[in-house]
Design an enzyme around this catalytic site. Structure first.
Site, PDB file in Angstrom:
ATOM      1  CD  GLU A 177       1.077  -6.205  -5.170  1.00 39.90           C
ATOM      2  OE1 GLU A 177       1.950  -6.813  -4.462  1.00 39.90           O
ATOM      3  OE2 GLU A 177       0.096  -5.776  -4.654  1.00 39.90           O
ATOM      4  CG  ASP A 207      -2.095  -1.058   1.200  1.00 38.09           C
ATOM      5  OD1 ASP A 207      -2.323  -1.623   0.323  1.00 38.09           O
ATOM      6  OD2 ASP A 207      -2.627  -1.194   2.499  1.00 38.09           O
TER       7      ASP A 207
END
Length: 188
Positions: free
Chosen positions: A154, A94
């Site tokens: 990611e 995040d």
């Protein structure tokens, strides 16, 4: 239904926690652990481990703190309670690299020495860690979601390694699990 789901989750945690080797571990903090599902499953399978969930005040304000899991109110950017092991499950993706390094430095301050089992366990995607086309597509879709909804992303193994090094960790180990999540253990 809830008990069945809870039991299945506990079995899954037991299988994964075997990889984590919680032998000799006395304390564990689940950072951003919500209502404590993971911590409860760990305690169910490893009753010798004292588990604490660190969460924001508004998340845990209505949760009773009289069960087997301890709840600590706080912000992972400011303080993480001391423990042998700190778990970050789906937290770092995040955040941007700079914020991840801040979080990881707080984790490093919180954990015990490597000689006593101290480490951080990260459960996240590692881009490129699977040969399955379906999993690769899921990794890329999750990456796009992180880029558009949050400041995070990611990361592939090289990007994870850079974060760990920049946060002052000495080594790491990645265990690829079924699906597109991996268990990453980092050591001081």
């Amino acid at each position: 239904m809830e008990n069945r789901q809870s039991g299945e989750y506990s079995e899954m945690v037991h299988a994964q926690a075997e990889l984590w080797n919680l032998t000799g571990i006395h304390t564990l903090v689940d950072v951003g652990g919500g209502t404590g599902a993971l911590a409860k499953a760990i305690i169910h399978n490893f009753p010798h481990v004292e588990c604490t969930v660190l969460e924001l005040p508004h998340v845990i304000q209505s949760i009773s703190n009289d069960g087997p899991v301890n709840f600590a109110s706080g912000d992972m950017f400011n303080f993480i309670p001391p423990a042998d092991v700190v778990i970050l499950k789906w937290i770092l993706h995040d955040w941007c690299d700079e914020d991840c390094i801040k979080i990881l430095r707080r984790c490093k301050e919180a954990i015990s020495s490597r000689e006593t089992g101290g480490r951080v366990i990260i459960i996240e995607n590692v881009i490129g860690s699977t040969l399955s086309k379906t999993c690769q597509e899921a990794q890329l879709l999750t990456d796009m979601l992180m880029l558009t909804m949050f400041t995070g992303a990611e990361r592939d193994e090289h990007e994870w390694q850079k974060l760990f090094t920049d946060a002052g960790f000495g080594s790491y180990q990645i265990t690829h699990t079924i699906g597109f999540n991996s268990v990453i253990e980092i050591y001081p």
